[in-house]
Design an enzyme around this catalytic site. Structure first.
Site, mmCIF file in Angstrom:
data_model
loop_
_atom_site.group_PDB
_atom_site.id
_atom_site.type_symbol
_atom_site.label_atom_id
_atom_site.label_comp_id
_atom_site.label_asym_id
_atom_site.label_seq_id
_atom_site.Cartn_x
_atom_site.Cartn_y
_atom_site.Cartn_z
ATOM 1 N N HIS A 38 6.712 13.298 -4.591
ATOM 2 C CA HIS A 38 7.693 12.440 -5.293
ATOM 3 C C HIS A 38 8.238 11.359 -4.365
ATOM 4 O O HIS A 38 9.381 10.939 -4.499
ATOM 5 C CB HIS A 38 8.853 13.264 -5.857
ATOM 6 C CG HIS A 38 8.414 14.485 -6.600
ATOM 7 N ND1 HIS A 38 8.094 14.470 -7.941
ATOM 8 C CD2 HIS A 38 8.184 15.759 -6.170
ATOM 9 C CE1 HIS A 38 7.718 15.680 -8.309
ATOM 10 N NE2 HIS A 38 7.748 16.480 -7.252
ATOM 11 N N SER A 86 5.983 -16.538 4.389
ATOM 12 C CA SER A 86 6.562 -17.089 3.168
ATOM 13 C C SER A 86 6.878 -18.554 3.416
ATOM 14 O O SER A 86 7.250 -18.935 4.524
ATOM 15 C CB SER A 86 7.838 -16.316 2.832
ATOM 16 O OG SER A 86 8.689 -17.111 2.054
ATOM 17 N N LYS A 96 9.558 -13.540 6.868
ATOM 18 C CA LYS A 96 8.626 -12.706 6.114
ATOM 19 C C LYS A 96 7.214 -12.645 6.701
ATOM 20 O O LYS A 96 6.692 -13.626 7.192
ATOM 21 C CB LYS A 96 8.509 -13.209 4.664
ATOM 22 C CG LYS A 96 9.741 -13.043 3.841
ATOM 23 C CD LYS A 96 10.011 -11.603 3.462
ATOM 24 C CE LYS A 96 9.072 -11.077 2.404
ATOM 25 N NZ LYS A 96 9.440 -11.508 1.058
ATOM 26 N N GLU A 147 -2.032 -5.956 -1.080
ATOM 27 C CA GLU A 147 -1.466 -6.257 -2.410
ATOM 28 C C GLU A 147 -2.544 -6.805 -3.343
ATOM 29 O O GLU A 147 -2.603 -6.457 -4.521
ATOM 30 C CB GLU A 147 -0.330 -7.269 -2.296
ATOM 31 C CG GLU A 147 0.949 -6.670 -1.727
ATOM 32 C CD GLU A 147 2.038 -7.721 -1.533
ATOM 33 O OE1 GLU A 147 2.237 -8.560 -2.416
ATOM 34 O OE2 GLU A 147 2.686 -7.694 -0.477
#
Ligand code: ARG
Length: 492
Positions: free
Chosen positions: A189, A310, A316, A323
């Site tokens: 979990h 970014s 970033k 991804e």
């Protein structure tokens, strides 16, 4: 109103088709005329928009190598059974080989009017060797031809993809070997559950890939039957030798039933199902990499080669590659569904619907190849932050189960032990104290059976070391498991 709009669009497309040099037929003219292959039965040429609509050449030219190989095998078989003379066969084979060269040199002109790769190549052959070229299509149809082409193409693609899966497995196993004793929290979990070793976690990825490899191997062996000879649907009146064409193309045997041969696309669906499962594995692996690479986890660092910045937030560093792989899972699964829907309810035998099988299949192979290549590159470069992993494993009462097992070994029934440990965890939470940091006297308040040896099992090292059976997380078990994984690769 509606009609007017359609007509307008139609005209636009027609105009476009007229100006596109690709539209020239094999003789290089734009003259409207009846189709070269089946013109005999027709009075009017195909509508120009429909000609484009019905064509598959834009994408099926990718099958040119397989189409030529299939035609050569077919011609040689026809010569063997004396339907063609040796000279005729020689001319055809030579002609086809020179067409292959033209295609590879980029000098071949593909024509939309000739609809697909099969008719483009055949027309070019006729142009090269005249009437003899027209004999090639004896005893076959585009229906068995296309089924053969896709099978040959997919068989090669599976071999290449299987090789990539194997390379990724090697990378994963190597990393696992280096981290057989690196401790991290294991999760259920997404909450700290029990300590595990990173090597153990990585070997779980390897098991997924091992099954993916097996699925492709199964798919390959089932698809490896040659449809040639099924002709349009019912077979042919000529005394063909189906075993000969099958063996010339390295198929294990000819297919059993002519109707099934031309309409079966199970192999494409099966491959895409396997590809979707593989992509779901890559998406899970990538999701973990993304989480681990976040500043909240900080378990790993991905190399700069696999991240981007970014344009607005200077701090970033985004894990774009994992991804993107996670994202591509959607399109691969979509392709699988496309094929399932394509085949649903199709009556026997060949239907034009089947022309729609190629794009999803090609796209799946391309996407999968790219994702695997990216992963093969990325995995060896993963920088493991051992200290953060270790600290995280120490937190979250990860050895609570070990304490319960300890009490069971001291003759306390498991449910009672669970209760005792639950109370000690509650105390720890209230007082911000890990189990391993509680004094013995405190622990003994929860159970007098607890003695000083408890600290051995409360440590994360003790916890992982005690799970030393087959499939367990102990460094010793992980080392043995990496050796078995390597042996399995070698035995393939
Ligand atoms: N381009 C067709 C396909 O991809 C080839 C087979 C055509 N056969 C036919 N009967 N129209 O499926």
């Amino acid at each position: 109103m509606q009609l007017a709009i359609i007509t307008e669009k139609h005209t636009e497309r027609e105009k476009l088709a007229m100006t596109n040099s690709d539209e020239k037929d094999i003789e290089g003219t734009n003259e409207k005329k009846l189709n070269q292959t089946w013109g005999g039965r027709f009075h009017e040429p195909l509508d120009e928009f429909i000609s484009k609509f019905a064509a598959s050449i834009q994408f099926d030219k990718r099958l040119y190598k397989e189409d030529i190989a299939g035609s050569i095998a077919h011609a040689e078989m026809l010569a063997k059974v004396e339907i063609l003379t040796t000279e005729e066969c020689g001319l055809i084979v030579e002609g086809l080989k020179s067409i292959e060269e033209d295609i590879e040199k980029g000098s071949f002109v593909w024509s939309t009017e000739l609809e697909d790769v099969h008719m483009n190549i055949e027309a070019a052959l006729v142009k090269k060797i005249n009437a003899v070229g027209k004999k090639l299509h004896t005893g076959r149809s585009r229906n068995d031809q296309v089924a053969t082409d896709i099978k040959l193409w997919l068989r090669k693609a599976i071999d290449q993809l299987s090789d990539l899966i194997e390379q990724l497995q090697v990378a994963v196993i190597n990393l696992a070997e280096n981290h057989a004793a690196t401790i991290m929290p294991g999760f259920t979990h997404l909450q700290t559950a029990q300590p595990v070793t990173l090597g153990h976690h990585l070997l779980a990825w390897n098991e997924m890939l091992e099954r993916d490899f097996g699925r492709f191997t199964d798919c390959r062996s089932r698809l490896n039957e040659c449809p040639l000879g099924a002709a349009a649907l019912a077979g042919t009146t000529f005394p063909i030798d189906r075993h000969l064409t099958a063996s010339k193309l390295s198929f294990s045997k000819p297919t059993e039933n002519s109707l099934d041969s031309v309409s079966d696309r199970d192999f494409a669906m099966e491959f895409c199902a396997g590809a979707s499962i593989l992509m779901s594995h890559l998406s899970r692996i990538c999701e973990e990499l993304i989480l681990w690479n976040s500043s909240q986890f900080h378990f790993i660092q991905l190399s700069d080669r696999f991240a981007t910045g970014s344009s607005i937030m200077p701090q970033k560093k985004n894990p774009d590659v994992p991804e993107l792989i996670r994202g591509k899972t959607g399109r691969v699964t979509g392709n699988f569904i496309t094929l399932l829907m394509l085949m649903k309810s199709q009556p026997l035998a060949y239907n034009k619907d089947n022309q729609e099988d190629k794009e999803p299949l090609f796209d799946t192979v391309d996407a999968l190849g790219d994702c695997l290549r990216a992963m093969i590159d990325l995995v060896p470069d993963i920088e493991v932050q051992k200290d953060t992993m270790y600290r995280a494993a120490m937190e979250g009462y990860s050895t609570a189960t070990d304490l319960a097992d300890y009490l069971v070994r001291k003759n306390i029934p498991f449910r009672e032990a669970h209760e005792i440990v639950g109370r000690s965890v509650a105390y720890g939470l209230e007082n911000e104290l890990e189990l391993s940091h509680m004094p013995l006297s405190k622990l003994q308040e929860f159970s007098p059976k607890i003695e000083t040896d408890v600290y051995d099992i409360l440590s994360v090292e003790g916890s992982v070391a005690s799970r030393a059976h087959l499939g367990g997380t102990a460094p010793r078990s992980v080392k043995a498991a990496t050796r078995r994984a390597q042996d399995r690769l070698r035995a393939r």
